[in-house]
Write a protein that holds these residues in place. Structure first.
Motif, PDB file in Angstrom:
ATOM      1  N   LEU A  85       0.857  -1.190   0.000  1.00 20.15           N
ATOM      2  CA  LEU A  85       0.000   0.000   0.000  1.00 20.15           C
ATOM      3  C   LEU A  85       0.887   1.232   0.000  1.00 20.15           C
ATOM      4  O   LEU A  85       1.945   1.234   0.607  1.00 20.15           O
ATOM      5  CB  LEU A  85      -0.871   0.045   1.260  1.00 20.15           C
ATOM      6  CG  LEU A  85      -2.012  -0.957   1.419  1.00 20.15           C
ATOM      7  CD1 LEU A  85      -2.610  -0.841   2.806  1.00 20.15           C
ATOM      8  CD2 LEU A  85      -3.076  -0.725   0.359  1.00 20.15           C
ATOM      9  N   ASN A  87       1.854   4.825   1.320  1.00 20.17           N
ATOM     10  CA  ASN A  87       1.682   5.443   2.634  1.00 20.17           C
ATOM     11  C   ASN A  87       1.465   6.945   2.531  1.00 20.17           C
ATOM     12  O   ASN A  87       2.027   7.599   1.659  1.00 20.17           O
ATOM     13  CB  ASN A  87       2.936   5.218   3.492  1.00 20.17           C
ATOM     14  CG  ASN A  87       3.018   3.783   3.946  1.00 20.17           C
ATOM     15  OD1 ASN A  87       2.002   3.166   4.239  1.00 20.17           O
ATOM     16  ND2 ASN A  87       4.222   3.251   4.009  1.00 20.17           N
ATOM     17  N   LYS A 117      -5.073  -0.382  10.238  1.00 19.29           N
ATOM     18  CA  LYS A 117      -3.920  -0.948   9.538  1.00 19.29           C
ATOM     19  C   LYS A 117      -3.182  -1.817  10.543  1.00 19.29           C
ATOM     20  O   LYS A 117      -2.477  -1.327  11.414  1.00 19.29           O
ATOM     21  CB  LYS A 117      -2.998   0.148   9.001  1.00 19.29           C
ATOM     22  CG  LYS A 117      -1.864  -0.437   8.182  1.00 19.29           C
ATOM     23  CD  LYS A 117      -1.091   0.637   7.440  1.00 19.29           C
ATOM     24  CE  LYS A 117      -0.093   0.015   6.469  1.00 19.29           C
ATOM     25  NZ  LYS A 117       0.844  -0.908   7.105  1.00 19.29           N
ATOM     26  N   VAL A 294      -6.209   2.173   7.036  1.00 17.53           N
ATOM     27  CA  VAL A 294      -6.213   1.922   5.602  1.00 17.53           C
ATOM     28  C   VAL A 294      -7.511   2.474   5.028  1.00 17.53           C
ATOM     29  O   VAL A 294      -8.586   2.261   5.591  1.00 17.53           O
ATOM     30  CB  VAL A 294      -6.093   0.418   5.290  1.00 17.53           C
ATOM     31  CG1 VAL A 294      -6.087   0.189   3.783  1.00 17.53           C
ATOM     32  CG2 VAL A 294      -4.824  -0.152   5.911  1.00 17.53           C
ATOM     33  N   ALA A 318      -2.615   3.984   2.781  1.00 18.65           N
ATOM     34  CA  ALA A 318      -2.512   3.860   4.240  1.00 18.65           C
ATOM     35  C   ALA A 318      -2.186   5.231   4.817  1.00 18.65           C
ATOM     36  O   ALA A 318      -1.386   5.972   4.243  1.00 18.65           O
ATOM     37  CB  ALA A 318      -1.418   2.863   4.606  1.00 18.65           C
ATOM     38  N   LYS A 320      -0.454   6.733   8.004  1.00 16.13           N
ATOM     39  CA  LYS A 320       0.368   6.250   9.118  1.00 16.13           C
ATOM     40  C   LYS A 320       0.317   7.231  10.274  1.00 16.13           C
ATOM     41  O   LYS A 320       0.510   8.433  10.082  1.00 16.13           O
ATOM     42  CB  LYS A 320       1.827   6.101   8.658  1.00 16.13           C
ATOM     43  CG  LYS A 320       2.013   4.992   7.655  1.00 16.13           C
ATOM     44  CD  LYS A 320       2.534   3.742   8.327  1.00 16.13           C
ATOM     45  CE  LYS A 320       3.132   2.828   7.269  1.00 16.13           C
ATOM     46  NZ  LYS A 320       4.024   1.843   7.792  1.00 16.13           N
TER      47      LYS A 320
END
Ligand code: AMP
Ligand code: ZN
Length: 703
Positions: A85, A87, A117, A294, A318, A320
């Protein structure tokens, strides 16, 4: 025939019940029955299956045992590849993602699904005919490793799904589930604690620990690591099996997979951002680590329109979370004594806020860790916090002006006994059996079944006895008064008297039990027996030097040192004297072998024997002049196999060593002349399918 059909339906019914309770316990976390009851159902199923080995199927709940370790993994090609994925780290980047999605699809509003996630390792699970047939790691995305045996041990992965439910969902029985294997924080902490106690290395984070646990060759290790699984993709014939991603998640849930408990359908980017903010706070309380959220386009047709870049889908991203790190100053280092007597250094910090929580202490794990960090008191450090786990120091960023070396105390901060260190281990420990820090733990061990076997002295009673100051060490147990015990919570006079009788009766236990009960490090039941056989007297054992101790069979330098350390501690010497004064049995006639019937024969035990512990079985071999070994080789004469045998069983078979069950072992002990070598097909999960070859080894005459 009729009997067998009845058995078949009884077994199937029991399996269904067990599957339901597994689901309630491992997936929903809402058990309806006690563990004991569940274990009993499992035992019953095992019993029935052993009577009808022909009815054992790979999807039976008994078949989560992964079988024997393997030599290596086979590789398996994913179709389609398992993607990574992209980020994002800020809302700006997220807005950029949303803008691109809208541009490429020509829509001005996109519906997104948001999920945790999970920070673990992604896995593909293949089901055929509704039954789990293969588990494959992501690997490089194109090919992964076949780890089927290992994933089968993970309880939240269904070994088979309900056919009726599949039908209702209009899904075929062949499908693929992709998701993440994770290690819950509790399991991670326990694992690291065990690692430390055994002198092993700590795992840096749950992800590494989970990945390691899935990629080991021995499924028994995977099972012991208590992993969990969350599903996030459902594929049929390599394509997404729904019109909406949210629908696929719902189907997965109905098929009894775990899916992200925090998941949302967001109709705008603002809603996505709100979801992210909410979970940034709440993630603290989750039982597992998430490193972000996600975000996926919900409409599968739009997903297909968007397609993939070389590395990742264009329809998902994603977000983070920032690492929860902060810098602060180490003001002091103190030492805490754990339940097993190990000293743990703890940094006292200048209080600092890390992700919304004020932190003023941080564990340093052990002295090696301090050395690795190069830490001194006064230094400025970075600390990190994950979940509700105690924060830890990542590194020193600035050395303090007045730096103080960190020294291990010479005396236990709780009881002032001398601190010992095993040369091979990183841990320092207090070996005083009566140290307040481990009093309860020691007493429970002392009373346990294979030690002094004091029935009724369980956790609740020990807690009260210690908290009320009635018992400080083992000897105090023998001074308890009826009134004191009867005054405890949930203690009738009758049961108080029973407990005192039990305690009194334990005075006559064998010296071997008493030695084991003392809780000397590395001294298990078997070593207790060997020491008792060798010295015949606890007071003699207490005076033995390391040189004398290593003369005892199976006692090496490490164990000998630990025993000597224990008895060198004055508090323990006092304890032994008091136990003697209380009238506990301290001497025993040394047990010479009763006869030499098994002279020259070497035995190996594997699996759980129905009637005796492995140590008891070993002691009987010794009593008849035989020897016990830990590993199977060409020199092994017999391998005695119980339930759920380990790899030793396979080794024995491949070397052609005679295999016995407990009945045959008994016959041998009693000196019966011939003993049939045994293979019970139903008892060996997953091994009965090798074309009957394993079902019967030729009967061998033993002498
Ligand atoms: P990264 O490892 O940082 O490249 O992130 C991509 C990985 O996140 C994927 O390969 C998955 O293993 C993992 N992941 C965790 N949770 C999810 C989720 N809910 N949906 C999709 N992938 C996830
Ligand atoms: Zn202590």
């Amino acid at each position: 025939m009729a009997k067998s059909t009845a058995a078949a339906s009884q077994i199937e019914k029991l399996r269904d019940d067990i599957r339901r309770h597994e689901y309630l316990y491992y997936v929903l976390d809402e058990p309806e029955i006690s563990d004991v009851k569940f274990d009993r159902m499992m035992e019953e199923l095992k019993r029935l299956e052993s009577m009808h080995p022909e009815l054992v199927t790979p999807d039976s709940p008994t078949q989560r045992v992964g079988g024997a370790p393997r030599k290596g993994f086979e590789t398996y090609r994913h179709s389609p590849p398992m993607m990574s994925l992209d980020n994002t780290f800020s809302f700006e980047e997220l807005e950029e993602f949303d803008r691109r999605v809208r541009e490429l699809t020509g829509r001005d509003r996109i519906e997104y699904v948001t999920e945790h996630k999970f920070d673990g390792l992604s896995i593909s699970l293949l089901y055929e005919g509704g039954v789990l047939v293969r588990g494959v790691t992501r690997g490089d995305g194109t090919t992964g490793e076949d780890v089927t045996g290992n994933v089968r041990t993970i309880h939240s992965i269904p070994l088979r799904v309900d056919a009726a439910e599949l039908k209702k969902l209009r899904l075929p029985t062949d499908f693929e589930v992709r998701g993440e294997i994770i290690m819950p924080l509790r399991a991670f902490e326990d694992l690291n604690q065990r690692q430390e106690e055994q002198g092993g290395k700590r795992f840096a984070n749950p992800r590494n620990a989970a990945a390691g646990a899935v990629r080991v060759l021995d499924p028994e290790i995977t099972r012991a690591r208590r992993l969990d699984f969350y599903a996030y993709f459902l594929l049929v014939g390599g394509r997404m099996a729904a019109h909406l991603h949210s629908e696929a998640l719902e189907s997965l849930r109905k098929l009894h997979f775990k899916v992200s408990p925090g998941r949302g359908i967001c109709h705008s980017l603002e809603e996505v951002e709100k979801f992210i903010d909410t979970w940034e706070e709440k993630r603290e309380k989750l039982p597992y680590e998430i490193d972000g959220i996600v975000i996926k386009v919900n409409d599968i047709a739009l997903q297909q329109e968007l397609g993939f870049t070389a590395k990742a889908p264009r329809w998902a991203v994603a977000y983070k979370y920032p690492a929860r790190q902060e810098t602060t100053v180490v003001k002091d280092v103190i030492f805490q004594v754990g339940r097993t007597g190990t000293l743990t250094p703890v940094a006292v910090l200048e209080p600092v806020e890390v992700g919304g929580v004020t932190v003023s202490r941080s564990t340093l794990h052990n002295m090696d860790e301090i050395e690795r960090l190069g830490l001194r008191i006064g230094d400025t450090v970075i600390i990190e916090r994950a979940g509700e786990v105690i924060p830890h120091v990542i590194k020193v960023v600035k050395e303090g002006k007045a730096r103080h070396e960190i020294a291990v105390p010479e005396r236990c901060p709780e009881c002032h006994s001398k601190i010992h260190k095993d040369p091979e281990e990183v841990a320092y420990r207090c070996v005083n059996a009566s140290c307040p820090a481990k009093r309860k733990e020691s007493l429970l061990h002392f009373a346990s079944r294979h030690a002094m076997n004091i029935d009724g002295l369980g956790e609740k009673i020990v807690d009260q006895l210690v908290d009320k100051g009635l018992v400080k060490d083992f000897a105090d147990l023998y001074e308890l008064k009826l009134d004191d015990v009867a005054a405890l919570e949930r203690m009738a006079k009758k049961s108080a008297q029973n407990l005192l009788d039990e305690i009194k009766a334990s005075k006559n236990n064998s010296v071997a039990r008493l030695i084991y009960a003392l809780g000397i490090r590395f001294v298990g039941e078997r070593t207790g027996q060997l020491l008792a056989d060798h010295f015949g007297d606890l007071t003699k054992l207490a005076k033995a030097t390391v040189e004398q101790l290593v003369e005892v069979p199976e006692v090496g330098p490490k164990v000998a040192q630990s025993i000597a350390d224990f008895f060198s501690e004055p508090a323990n010497q006092r304890l032994i004297r008091r136990l003697k004064d209380e009238g506990l049995k301290m001497t025993e006639k040394r047990r010479a072998p009763e006869d030499m019937r098994l002279s020259g024969k070497t035995f190996v035990f594997t699996g759980a024997l129905p009637r005796r512990s492995r140590d008891e079985a070993g002691a009987e071999v010794v009593r008849h002049g035989g020897k016990v070994s830990e590993s199977v080789s060409k020199l092994t004469d017999y391998v005695v196999v119980g339930a759920d045998p380990g790899s030793k069983y396979d080794k024995a078979r491949s070397l052609g060593v005679t295999i016995l069950n407990e009945d045959a072992f008994d016959d041998l002990l009693e000196g019966k002349v011939t003993v049939p070598a045994l293979e019970r097909p139903g008892k060996m999960p997953g091994k009965s399918n090798s074309k009957g070859a394993s079902k019967r080894t030729p009967q061998r005459s033993l002498f």
